[in-house]
Design a protein around this motif. Structure first.
Motif, PDB file in Angstrom:
ATOM      1  N   PRO A 214       0.806  -1.232   0.000  1.00 49.38           N
ATOM      2  CA  PRO A 214       0.000   0.000   0.000  1.00 49.38           C
ATOM      3  C   PRO A 214       0.830   1.269   0.000  1.00 49.38           C
ATOM      4  CG  PRO A 214      -0.020  -1.012   2.174  1.00 49.38           C
ATOM      5  CD  PRO A 214       0.664  -1.988   1.254  1.00 49.38           C
ATOM      6  N   SER A 215       2.094   1.167   0.415  1.00 50.49           N
ATOM      7  CA  SER A 215       3.014   2.305   0.408  1.00 50.49           C
ATOM      8  C   SER A 215       4.425   1.751   0.350  1.00 50.49           C
ATOM      9  CB  SER A 215       2.822   3.164   1.660  1.00 50.49           C
ATOM     10  OG  SER A 215       3.279   2.470   2.817  1.00 50.49           O
ATOM     11  N   ALA A 216       5.392   2.637   0.212  1.00 52.24           N
ATOM     12  CA  ALA A 216       6.785   2.193   0.286  1.00 52.24           C
ATOM     13  C   ALA A 216       7.047   1.592   1.661  1.00 52.24           C
ATOM     14  CB  ALA A 216       7.721   3.364   0.031  1.00 52.24           C
ATOM     15  N   ILE A 217       7.981   0.638   1.727  1.00 51.38           N
ATOM     16  CA  ILE A 217       8.315  -0.007   2.998  1.00 51.38           C
ATOM     17  C   ILE A 217       9.796   0.179   3.302  1.00 51.38           C
ATOM     18  CG2 ILE A 217       6.473  -1.707   2.716  1.00 51.38           C
ATOM     19  CD1 ILE A 217       8.626  -3.778   1.996  1.00 51.38           C
ATOM     20  N   ALA A 218      10.124   0.200   4.579  1.00 55.16           N
ATOM     21  CA  ALA A 218      11.516   0.338   4.998  1.00 55.16           C
ATOM     22  C   ALA A 218      12.295  -0.930   4.692  1.00 55.16           C
ATOM     23  CB  ALA A 218      11.581   0.650   6.496  1.00 55.16           C
ATOM     24  N   HIS A 219      13.587  -0.776   4.384  1.00 56.54           N
ATOM     25  CA  HIS A 219      14.462  -1.929   4.204  1.00 56.54           C
ATOM     26  C   HIS A 219      14.550  -2.721   5.513  1.00 56.54           C
ATOM     27  CE1 HIS A 219      15.851   0.767   0.984  1.00 56.54           C
ATOM     28  NE2 HIS A 219      16.443  -0.260   0.419  1.00 56.54           N
ATOM     29  N   GLY A 220      14.496  -4.040   5.416  1.00 54.78           N
ATOM     30  CA  GLY A 220      14.628  -4.871   6.607  1.00 54.78           C
ATOM     31  C   GLY A 220      15.951  -4.662   7.319  1.00 54.78           C
ATOM     32  N   MET A 221      17.043  -4.530   6.539  1.00 50.19           N
ATOM     33  CA  MET A 221      18.353  -4.369   7.178  1.00 50.19           C
ATOM     34  C   MET A 221      18.530  -2.970   7.755  1.00 50.19           C
ATOM     35  SD  MET A 221      19.681  -7.292   7.353  1.00 50.19           S
ATOM     36  CE  MET A 221      21.278  -6.782   8.019  1.00 50.19           C
ATOM     37  N   TRP A 222      17.804  -1.981   7.242  1.00 49.44           N
ATOM     38  CA  TRP A 222      17.796  -0.685   7.934  1.00 49.44           C
ATOM     39  C   TRP A 222      17.120  -0.846   9.281  1.00 49.44           C
ATOM     40  CZ3 TRP A 222      13.827   2.095  10.040  1.00 49.44           C
ATOM     41  CH2 TRP A 222      14.189   3.352  10.585  1.00 49.44           C
ATOM     42  N   LEU A 223      16.015  -1.573   9.325  1.00 44.80           N
ATOM     43  CA  LEU A 223      15.289  -1.770  10.585  1.00 44.80           C
ATOM     44  C   LEU A 223      16.164  -2.495  11.597  1.00 44.80           C
ATOM     45  CD1 LEU A 223      12.642  -1.575  12.181  1.00 44.80           C
ATOM     46  CD2 LEU A 223      11.973  -3.759  11.163  1.00 44.80           C
ATOM     47  N   LYS A 224      16.892  -3.504  11.149  1.00 44.13           N
ATOM     48  CA  LYS A 224      17.783  -4.217  12.068  1.00 44.13           C
ATOM     49  C   LYS A 224      18.884  -3.284  12.566  1.00 44.13           C
ATOM     50  CE  LYS A 224      20.636  -8.340  12.670  1.00 44.13           C
ATOM     51  NZ  LYS A 224      20.989  -9.691  12.173  1.00 44.13           N
ATOM     52  N   ALA A 225      19.452  -2.498  11.651  1.00 42.71           N
ATOM     53  CA  ALA A 225      20.510  -1.568  12.041  1.00 42.71           C
ATOM     54  C   ALA A 225      19.987  -0.541  13.043  1.00 42.71           C
ATOM     55  CB  ALA A 225      21.072  -0.878  10.805  1.00 42.71           C
ATOM     56  N   ARG A 226      18.791  -0.001  12.768  1.00 47.11           N
ATOM     57  CA  ARG A 226      18.241   1.018  13.669  1.00 47.11           C
ATOM     58  C   ARG A 226      17.949   0.424  15.048  1.00 47.11           C
ATOM     59  NH1 ARG A 226      17.774   4.068  16.681  1.00 47.11           N
ATOM     60  NH2 ARG A 226      16.704   6.105  16.784  1.00 47.11           N
ATOM     61  N   THR A 227      17.560  -0.835  15.082  1.00 44.74           N
ATOM     62  CA  THR A 227      17.311  -1.509  16.360  1.00 44.74           C
ATOM     63  C   THR A 227      18.610  -1.668  17.144  1.00 44.74           C
ATOM     64  OG1 THR A 227      15.433  -2.704  15.395  1.00 44.74           O
ATOM     65  CG2 THR A 227      16.373  -3.590  17.431  1.00 44.74           C
ATOM     66  N   LEU A 228      19.681  -2.067  16.468  1.00 44.11           N
ATOM     67  CA  LEU A 228      20.966  -2.230  17.145  1.00 44.11           C
ATOM     68  C   LEU A 228      21.554  -0.885  17.561  1.00 44.11           C
ATOM     69  CD1 LEU A 228      22.555  -5.067  14.998  1.00 44.11           C
ATOM     70  CD2 LEU A 228      21.703  -5.221  17.334  1.00 44.11           C
ATOM     71  N   ALA A 229      21.261   0.159  16.794  1.00 43.79           N
ATOM     72  CA  ALA A 229      21.741   1.488  17.168  1.00 43.79           C
ATOM     73  C   ALA A 229      21.182   1.904  18.523  1.00 43.79           C
ATOM     74  CB  ALA A 229      21.369   2.497  16.089  1.00 43.79           C
ATOM     75  N   ALA A 230      19.977   1.432  18.833  1.00 44.15           N
ATOM     76  CA  ALA A 230      19.370   1.755  20.127  1.00 44.15           C
ATOM     77  C   ALA A 230      20.086   1.067  21.286  1.00 44.15           C
ATOM     78  CB  ALA A 230      17.891   1.353  20.122  1.00 44.15           C
ATOM     79  N   LEU A 231      20.923   0.072  20.967  1.00 44.59           N
ATOM     80  CA  LEU A 231      21.660  -0.668  22.004  1.00 44.59           C
ATOM     81  C   LEU A 231      23.142  -0.303  22.052  1.00 44.59           C
ATOM     82  CD1 LEU A 231      20.183  -4.270  21.681  1.00 44.59           C
ATOM     83  CD2 LEU A 231      19.977  -2.755  23.653  1.00 44.59           C
ATOM     84  N   GLU A 232      23.557   0.683  21.288  1.00 46.28           N
ATOM     85  CA  GLU A 232      24.983   1.037  21.270  1.00 46.28           C
ATOM     86  C   GLU A 232      25.486   1.357  22.674  1.00 46.28           C
ATOM     87  OE1 GLU A 232      27.220   2.772  17.567  1.00 46.28           O
ATOM     88  OE2 GLU A 232      25.535   4.051  18.078  1.00 46.28           O
ATOM     89  N   GLY A 233      26.683   0.861  22.955  1.00 47.60           N
ATOM     90  CA  GLY A 233      27.273   1.045  24.273  1.00 47.60           C
ATOM     91  C   GLY A 233      26.906  -0.043  25.253  1.00 47.60           C
ATOM     92  N   ARG A 234      25.963  -0.918  24.871  1.00 47.69           N
ATOM     93  CA  ARG A 234      25.534  -1.997  25.767  1.00 47.69           C
ATOM     94  C   ARG A 234      25.784  -3.381  25.176  1.00 47.69           C
ATOM     95  NH1 ARG A 234      19.473  -0.315  27.224  1.00 47.69           N
ATOM     96  NH2 ARG A 234      19.502   0.492  25.085  1.00 47.69           N
ATOM     97  N   LEU A 235      26.472  -3.426  24.032  1.00 52.25           N
ATOM     98  CA  LEU A 235      26.770  -4.702  23.384  1.00 52.25           C
ATOM     99  C   LEU A 235      28.197  -5.134  23.696  1.00 52.25           C
ATOM    100  CD1 LEU A 235      25.154  -4.077  19.875  1.00 52.25           C
ATOM    101  CD2 LEU A 235      24.200  -5.371  21.793  1.00 52.25           C
ATOM    102  N   ALA A 236      28.403  -6.451  23.789  1.00 51.62           N
ATOM    103  CA  ALA A 236      29.740  -6.987  24.018  1.00 51.62           C
ATOM    104  C   ALA A 236      30.595  -6.789  22.757  1.00 51.62           C
ATOM    105  CB  ALA A 236      29.650  -8.472  24.379  1.00 51.62           C
ATOM    106  N   GLU A 237      31.904  -7.030  22.878  1.00 54.76           N
ATOM    107  CA  GLU A 237      32.778  -6.880  21.711  1.00 54.76           C
ATOM    108  C   GLU A 237      32.548  -7.982  20.691  1.00 54.76           C
ATOM    109  OE1 GLU A 237      36.876  -6.340  22.647  1.00 54.76           O
ATOM    110  OE2 GLU A 237      36.566  -4.219  23.132  1.00 54.76           O
ATOM    111  N   SER A 238      32.081  -9.138  21.137  1.00 60.50           N
ATOM    112  CA  SER A 238      31.711 -10.220  20.221  1.00 60.50           C
ATOM    113  C   SER A 238      30.318 -10.708  20.601  1.00 60.50           C
ATOM    114  CB  SER A 238      32.723 -11.366  20.275  1.00 60.50           C
ATOM    115  OG  SER A 238      32.765 -11.944  21.559  1.00 60.50           O
ATOM    116  N   PHE A 239      29.477 -10.916  19.598  1.00 62.27           N
ATOM    117  CA  PHE A 239      28.100 -11.322  19.867  1.00 62.27           C
ATOM    118  C   PHE A 239      27.462 -11.813  18.575  1.00 62.27           C
ATOM    119  CE2 PHE A 239      28.084  -6.849  18.762  1.00 62.27           C
ATOM    120  CZ  PHE A 239      27.041  -6.745  17.847  1.00 62.27           C
ATOM    121  N   THR A 240      26.294 -12.443  18.737  1.00 58.05           N
ATOM    122  CA  THR A 240      25.468 -12.864  17.609  1.00 58.05           C
ATOM    123  C   THR A 240      24.097 -12.228  17.769  1.00 58.05           C
ATOM    124  OG1 THR A 240      26.601 -14.982  17.276  1.00 58.05           O
ATOM    125  CG2 THR A 240      24.339 -14.818  16.464  1.00 58.05           C
TER     126      THR A 240
END
Length: 286
Positions: A214-240
């Motif tokens: 019905p309208s343009a949709i956001a890229h899935g990988m942008w959504l994942k990136a934006r979600t991880l951006a909300a956790l910056e500073g709280r992630l370990a140096e290695s993670f999945t």
């Protein structure tokens, strides 16, 4: 093994997919492996990516950045005649990224992409695009993206049963406050300008409607990136980080990003702030 000397041009690949999308044949995946060696990171490009995805400006690559660099290799593979499905119509349903260690802007990375694990799915058939990045021979990052081709008769496809598919991690219930993020109607064009992924479903309402949205949709990988951006500073140096894409984010929109601490990381949940429909669920684990 296609060893590339420069990244494939996504615009040309999408044009090829549109012109020759129905010429794909076969019921097996090609054994092609695409590689691209010794890629330097462009500081201005990294900055543009950090800004459009909401990351802080730093010389450490965001966990999703290398996926964007490897994506043109994936598209090149998916537009091969030997690839069993047309690129247009494939649905990106899940993505898993493993960060083995932080990767710096000053480092030179080599990329590798292949397809594997064609399998049945209740809605059709599914496959994985696997990417990795190395620095001086060390694997520093890897990704697995699951794509779904809807329709067809799985029983007659010759694909193995879905029991061999990687299991999606089940997210714990996410409770507590959520960050409200306004997603503007031009985010698909802005992200497409940085990533090169100008799939018409992300650009304008009129082009998205041609493909049933019905309208343009956001890229899935942008959504994942934006979600991880909300956790910056709280992630370990290695993670999945393992996520499943649920319903698309129709543009413009406001989303609620929630994260709850678990024993070994975080549970993620992204929903529409308007009606609560889930857009993304997942986990971050150490």
């Amino acid at each position: 093994m296609p060893a590339l000397t420069q990244p494939p041009a996504l615009g040309s690949l999408y044009a090829k997919a549109g012109l020759f999308g129905q010429l794909h044949r076969g019921s097996t995946l090609p054994d092609s492996v695409y590689t691209l060696a010794d890629q330097s990171i462009d500081p201005s490009h990294l900055l543009a990516y950090q800004k459009v995805c909401g990351f802080r400006v730093t010389d450490v690559l965001p966990p999703t950045y290398l996926h964007m660099l490897a994506f043109p290799l994936s598209v090149a593979l998916m537009t091969e005649r030997a690839f069993p499905f047309p690129l247009i119509g494939l649905v990106h349903v899940a993505n898993t990224i493993t960060v083995a260690r932080p990767v710096l802007m000053s480092e030179t990375v080599s990329l590798r992409v292949n397809a594997e694990n064609l399998r049945e799915h209740p809605a059709g058939r599914q496959l994985d695009l696997v990417a990795s990045a190395t620095v001086d021979g060390e694997v520093v990052w890897s990704s697995r993206s699951a794509y779904l081709r809807r329709g067809g008769s799985p029983k007659s496809s010759g694909a193995p049963k879905s029991s061999g598919a990687p299991k999606r991690a089940s997210a714990a219930p996410v409770v507590g406050p959520a960050s409200l993020v306004k997603v503007p109607d031009d985010i698909g064009r802005r992200y497409g300008a940085v990533s090169g992924d100008r799939n018409p479903i992300h650009l304008y309402g009129v082009t998205a409607k041609l493909f049933g949205f019905p309208s343009a949709i956001a890229h899935g990988m942008w959504l994942k990136a934006r979600t991880l951006a909300a956790l910056e500073g709280r992630l370990a140096e290695s993670f999945t980080v393992d996520v499943a894409f649920k319903t698309p984010v129709l543009l413009p929109s406001t989303i609620a990003i929630a994260a709850a601490a678990t024993d070994d990381g975080w549970a993620l949940d992204v929903r529409s702030a308007k009606n609560g429909k889930p857009h993304l669920t997942g986990t971050v684990s150490r």
